[in-house]
Design a protein around this motif. Structure first.
Motif, PDB file in Angstrom:
ATOM      1  N   PHE A 204       0.961  -1.190  -0.103  1.00  0.00           N
ATOM      2  CA  PHE A 204       0.005  -0.044   0.122  1.00  0.00           C
ATOM      3  C   PHE A 204       0.694   1.341   0.080  1.00  0.00           C
ATOM      4  O   PHE A 204       0.609   2.174  -0.869  1.00  0.00           O
ATOM      5  N   GLU A 205       1.978   1.221   0.845  1.00  0.00           N
ATOM      6  CA  GLU A 205       2.736   2.567   0.725  1.00  0.00           C
ATOM      7  C   GLU A 205       3.490   2.857  -0.159  1.00  0.00           C
ATOM      8  O   GLU A 205       4.054   3.931  -0.576  1.00  0.00           O
ATOM      9  N   SER A 206       3.767   1.703  -1.164  1.00  0.00           N
ATOM     10  CA  SER A 206       4.468   1.698  -2.372  1.00  0.00           C
ATOM     11  C   SER A 206       3.701   2.649  -3.264  1.00  0.00           C
ATOM     12  O   SER A 206       3.967   3.051  -4.400  1.00  0.00           O
ATOM     13  N   LEU A 207       2.312   2.780  -3.159  1.00  0.00           N
ATOM     14  CA  LEU A 207       1.478   3.348  -4.212  1.00  0.00           C
ATOM     15  C   LEU A 207       1.645   5.014  -4.154  1.00  0.00           C
ATOM     16  O   LEU A 207       1.168   5.620  -5.142  1.00  0.00           O
ATOM     17  N   GLY A 208       2.214   5.406  -3.202  1.00  0.00           N
ATOM     18  CA  GLY A 208       2.389   6.998  -3.306  1.00  0.00           C
ATOM     19  C   GLY A 208       3.015   7.613  -1.715  1.00  0.00           C
ATOM     20  O   GLY A 208       3.263   6.705  -0.907  1.00  0.00           O
ATOM     21  N   SER A 209       3.123   8.864  -1.778  1.00  0.00           N
ATOM     22  CA  SER A 209       3.584   9.346  -0.676  1.00  0.00           C
ATOM     23  C   SER A 209       2.644  10.210   0.219  1.00  0.00           C
ATOM     24  O   SER A 209       3.084  11.011   1.302  1.00  0.00           O
ATOM     25  N   GLU A 210       1.465  10.410  -0.141  1.00  0.00           N
ATOM     26  CA  GLU A 210       0.597  11.002   0.431  1.00  0.00           C
ATOM     27  C   GLU A 210      -0.342  10.465   1.543  1.00  0.00           C
ATOM     28  O   GLU A 210      -1.347  11.020   1.893  1.00  0.00           O
ATOM     29  N   MET A 211       0.120   9.305   1.941  1.00  0.00           N
ATOM     30  CA  MET A 211      -0.621   8.682   3.147  1.00  0.00           C
ATOM     31  C   MET A 211       0.275   8.774   4.362  1.00  0.00           C
ATOM     32  O   MET A 211       1.348   9.010   4.370  1.00  0.00           O
ATOM     33  N   HIS A 212      -0.499   8.824   5.391  1.00  0.00           N
ATOM     34  CA  HIS A 212       0.295   8.960   6.906  1.00  0.00           C
ATOM     35  C   HIS A 212      -0.493   8.259   7.742  1.00  0.00           C
ATOM     36  O   HIS A 212      -1.614   8.015   7.980  1.00  0.00           O
ATOM     37  N   LEU A 213       0.300   6.889   8.218  1.00  0.00           N
ATOM     38  CA  LEU A 213       0.097   5.760   9.119  1.00  0.00           C
ATOM     39  C   LEU A 213      -0.354   6.642  10.595  1.00  0.00           C
ATOM     40  O   LEU A 213       0.441   7.191  11.073  1.00  0.00           O
ATOM     41  N   LEU A 214      -1.594   6.606  11.008  1.00  0.00           N
ATOM     42  CA  LEU A 214      -2.293   7.077  12.195  1.00  0.00           C
ATOM     43  C   LEU A 214      -1.962   6.095  13.297  1.00  0.00           C
ATOM     44  O   LEU A 214      -1.773   6.412  14.589  1.00  0.00           O
ATOM     45  N   GLY A 215      -2.339   4.917  12.978  1.00  0.00           N
ATOM     46  CA  GLY A 215      -2.457   3.918  14.163  1.00  0.00           C
ATOM     47  C   GLY A 215      -3.243   2.454  13.730  1.00  0.00           C
ATOM     48  O   GLY A 215      -3.103   2.225  12.601  1.00  0.00           O
ATOM     49  N   GLN A 216      -3.949   2.073  14.585  1.00  0.00           N
ATOM     50  CA  GLN A 216      -4.579   0.873  14.292  1.00  0.00           C
ATOM     51  C   GLN A 216      -6.114   0.860  14.926  1.00  0.00           C
ATOM     52  O   GLN A 216      -6.196   1.558  15.775  1.00  0.00           O
ATOM     53  N   VAL A 217      -6.712  -0.065  14.364  1.00  0.00           N
ATOM     54  CA  VAL A 217      -8.089  -0.570  14.914  1.00  0.00           C
ATOM     55  C   VAL A 217      -7.777  -1.306  16.028  1.00  0.00           C
ATOM     56  O   VAL A 217      -6.808  -2.218  16.163  1.00  0.00           O
ATOM     57  N   ILE A 218      -8.580  -1.374  17.247  1.00  0.00           N
ATOM     58  CA  ILE A 218      -8.446  -1.770  18.131  1.00  0.00           C
ATOM     59  C   ILE A 218      -9.742  -2.514  18.644  1.00  0.00           C
ATOM     60  O   ILE A 218     -10.847  -2.060  18.453  1.00  0.00           O
ATOM     61  N   ALA A 219      -9.660  -3.857  19.359  1.00  0.00           N
ATOM     62  CA  ALA A 219     -11.063  -4.531  19.798  1.00  0.00           C
ATOM     63  C   ALA A 219     -11.805  -3.963  21.053  1.00  0.00           C
ATOM     64  O   ALA A 219     -12.772  -3.851  20.972  1.00  0.00           O
ATOM     65  N   GLU A 220     -10.999  -3.200  21.718  1.00  0.00           N
ATOM     66  CA  GLU A 220     -11.514  -2.350  23.007  1.00  0.00           C
ATOM     67  C   GLU A 220     -12.453  -1.338  22.543  1.00  0.00           C
ATOM     68  O   GLU A 220     -12.033  -0.760  21.528  1.00  0.00           O
ATOM     69  N   PRO A 221     -13.418  -1.250  23.087  1.00  0.00           N
ATOM     70  CA  PRO A 221     -14.520   0.219  22.582  1.00  0.00           C
ATOM     71  C   PRO A 221     -14.096   1.113  23.091  1.00  0.00           C
ATOM     72  O   PRO A 221     -14.463   1.904  24.030  1.00  0.00           O
ATOM     73  N   GLU A 222     -12.816   1.813  22.435  1.00  0.00           N
ATOM     74  CA  GLU A 222     -12.131   3.001  23.036  1.00  0.00           C
ATOM     75  C   GLU A 222     -11.481   3.668  21.903  1.00  0.00           C
ATOM     76  O   GLU A 222     -11.108   3.196  21.078  1.00  0.00           O
TER      77      GLU A 222
END
Length: 735
Positions: free
Chosen positions: A687-705
């Motif tokens: 995915f990251e090889s497709l371009g330079s305009e993406m910023h990794l923010l974090g991840q989805v978690i199972a806890e409802p927070e």
């Protein structure tokens, strides 16, 4: 009632009550007819020369819209536009406004708006497959608005559900300026199995004009004039101008028209819906487009009321009626065909070569005028325009939110009526009838599959009128680009659009400026995306006591999904997926929801929109979806990143953990050209090889927070509380 004579009409200036100006009346009587028009003729001109039918104030502006592409099979001027989607198939779509009728009789106003737009689709020979709507109301803190909302939603649901078409998406928003002028825009999408669609023309000397459908009554007389007038405290109660719908007759009419065009194309030469201005607009437009004349005999028109005059029959906007042009040799077959569907079908006239429009009633010639004088000789106005004073005054104003508590602000934003879940409304609509709906209301776009293929159609409608109010040109661009992002986030390629252009009085130079500049913005965005405007409508004079609504162009966009395995929704799918932000975030708070929350007003200018960047981001997301790299996608619009992340988490009750260099206030920025997407960890590098305009923010978690760390703050928000705020806000307000 004894009808006034032609001289009495002139002396009393009765024509002015019907919307004709003195100069227009003089043009008709002195130049076109060279005599005074009689009562019926004056009525015909009054509706056909209304803004609603003639676009006399907006034609100059509408010509700025691009309406050509390699896909366009039919564009503006037909009942609906048609785009080629390959394999001998085409998609047909259009949107219509029914604003004034819905303000006066909200249930029937909304219901007949839906009925009318469905007829526009099947009159092209297409099978309607889905409905959408765009609704704007005043604030939900008064009983009158709540009643309007309830009745409009019931009318839309009542008609669409009865006829058996799914309502797969839409939008609802609330602003002070719509309190006495609600906007009800309906959109319908249909499919053609082959491209030999029917034009709305009446050609061929001696060919017959056939009336099909419900009987004609006195409802909706002067509906077109009514739609081209302003409301005041004394002038908004014209209930007789509102039509009454019957979805059960419409269902018969739809099935009959689709079948006759599909199975007996040689029987039908032309077909058109009797919409605004009823029998006169449909027949006159069909003849004028073909360069023909017509003779009509109103004694044959099926009537449900006694002693109707020619004027009443011609101007009635009774619903569920169509006009067909057929060859005389098929008369018996055609009439018998519709009889089988238990529909009235009668010959009411024939085509001539003399280009005259002649109407007989009770064996008297009551109208004899050039047919083109109703359609082609309408004066076209070039209105003066001037930028609204507020735009200059507020040009340098930059709103910056004050956030004392990030979690409190976040939770408050989710309860804003324009952001909160609209399920309270759309649960009224059947979104799955016909069993082709792949994505229901609540995502970025509705998606309907095309049976027998791997294809699907994505559809959305968008209009953020607050942006257009602040900067008409940029606001117009944003309307198109936000719609396109919704299509792309669903896995579709945007291919074309329809519009409803809702504005105040065009004779006001500031209002005309808003119309002109926002259409220029729409046109520039369409050209960048190669998405032609193939249909639509203009609704002007949306004012109450001289106070106009926000300039409110609604963009209804359609996208093509070549393989429905690529259909994507906004919901996070599973814990561990990576969350990316595509696009840069700046301090864009003018016209934002957080500005409304904190300042109770909008003001300031908008940043110039980088169309190249916008297109690049859309292409990146679509490419990643088509390569199977994206598990969810959501465009970032009202409320900014914070709201987009929240909405993506609610459906599967997941949480997220993000860390960003953005400030806490920038979480609510409404910078354009942005998406959030999720990607499986295993697809990170690809995915990251497709371009330079993406910023990794974090991840989805199972806890409802919601675990959020910004440049200047860190919070943990209870996702269940956030979901409750978002899900229940509208229901609480409606109580």
């Amino acid at each position: 009632m004894t009808e006034p004579t032609a001289k009495q009409i002139k002396d009393s200036k009765l024509y002015q009550q019907w919307g004709l100006s003195e100069s227009e009346y003089d043009l008709i009587s002195e130049k076109i007819l060279k005599r005074l028009p009689n009562y019926t003729e004056t009525g015909l001109y009054s509706v056909m020369w209304s803004e609603h039918c003639s676009y006399k104030n907006s034609k100059k502006v509408l010509r700025k819209m691009p309406n050509k592409s390699s896909r366009v099979l039919a564009g503006p001027g037909e009942d609906a536009g048609i785009l080629d989607i390959g394999d001998g198939q085409a998609v047909v779509f259009k949107a219509e406004s029914h604003n004034h009728p819905s303000a006066v009789e909200p249930y029937q106003g909304a219901a007949t708006g839906v009925g009318g737009i469905i007829r526009d689709i099947f009159s092209m020979g297409a099978q309607p497959i889905a409905l959408m709507n765009s609704l704007k109301f005043g604030p939900l803190d008064n009983g009158k608005t709540k009643h309007l909302v309830d009745e409009v939603v019931a009318g839309i649901g009542g008609y669409g559900n009865c006829i058996g078409l799914p309502t797969v998406g839409g939008e609802v928003s609330f602003e002070d300026c719509y309190e006495n002028n609600p906007l009800v825009n309906a959109m319908c999408v249909g499919l053609l199995n082959k491209t030999d669609f029917k034009h709305g023309t009446a050609s061929g000397n001696g060919n017959l004009i056939v009336y099909v459908g419900a009987k004609t009554g006195r409802d909706g007389i002067h509906g077109a004039t009514f739609a081209s007038d302003e409301f005041t405290d004394t002038k908004n109660k014209q209930r007789s101008a509102v039509q009454v719908g019957n979805p059960f007759i419409e269902k018969l009419l739809m099935d009959a028209c689709v079948e006759i065009i599909d199975q007996h194309p040689d029987w039908v030469l032309g077909i058109q819906d009797m919409g605004a201005a009823g029998l006169v607009s449909s027949t006159a437009e069909m003849a004028s487009k073909a360069g023909s004349g017509l003779v009509l005999n109103l004694d044959n028109v099926p009537q449900r009321e006694t002693e109707m005059s020619a004027y009443e029959m011609m101007l009635s906007e009774s619903q569920e009626r169509m006009v067909l042009c057929i060859k005389p040799e098929f008369e018996t077959e055609v009439l018998d065909f519709f009889k089988h569907f238990e529909l009235d079908a009668v010959v009411i006239g024939h085509v001539t070569e003399d280009k005259q429009y002649k109407i007989y009633h009770q064996n008297k010639l009551v109208t004899d005028i050039p047919v083109d004088s109703l359609t082609e000789m309408v004066p076209e106005y070039d209105r003066s325009e001037v930028a609204p004073a507020r735009i200059k005054a507020d040009k340098d104003y930059h709103f910056m939110p004050v956030i004392n508590s990030l979690s409190d602000t976040w939770l408050d934003m989710l309860q804003q009526p324009n952001i909160a879940s609209k399920k309270h409304f759309y649960q009224t609509y059947d979104s799955q009838v016909r069993a082709n709906t792949l994505v229901r209301p609540g995502s970025d776009a509705g998606v309907v599959r095309i049976r027998g293929t791997k294809k699907a159609i994505a559809m959305t409608n968008d209009s953020n009128s607050k942006y257009v109010y602040l900067n008409p040109f940029v606001g117009g661009q944003i309307a198109v680009m936000e719609a396109a992002r919704n299509i792309v986030a669903s896995g579709g390629l945007p291919i074309g659009l329809t519009d409803c252009l809702n504005y105040g009085n065009p004779e006001n130079p500031e209002v005309f400026f808003e119309l002109d500049k926002s259409v220029e913005g729409i046109a520039s965005a369409c050209e960048k995306l190669d998405t032609p405007v193939i249909s639509g409508n203009v609704s002007l004079y949306n004012e109450y006591n001289d106070e106009a609504i926000y300039p409110s162009p609604m963009v209804g966009m359609v996208g093509l999904i070549e393989n429905y395995d690529n259909v994507t929704t906004i919901a996070f799918k599973e814990a561990g997926d990576l969350i990316y932000l595509i696009g840069e975030t700046a301090d864009d708070f003018n016209g934002s929801e957080i500005q409304m929350l904190q300042e109770k007003q909008i003001k300031g200018d908008l940043r110039t929109l980088d169309l190249d960047q916008e297109k690049r981001h859309q292409e990146l997301v679509l490419k990643a979806i088509q390569q199977g790299l994206i598990t969810s996608a959501h465009d970032i619009s009202e409320g900014g990143l914070a709201v987009a992340l929240s909405e993506a988490s609610f459906e599967k009750e997941l949480g997220f953990e993000i860390k960003t260099d953005l400030t806490s206030t920038q979480l609510f920025s409404e910078t354009q050209s942005r998406f959030i997407v999720t990607v499986k960890t295993s697809d990170k590098d690809k995915f990251e090889s497709l371009g330079s305009e993406m910023h990794l923010l974090g991840q989805v978690i199972a806890e409802p927070e919601f675990k959020v760390t910004t440049k200047d703050d860190s919070v943990v928000i209870d996702a269940k509380k956030a979901a409750k705020n978002w899900k229940e806000a509208i229901t609480c307000l409606m109580k």
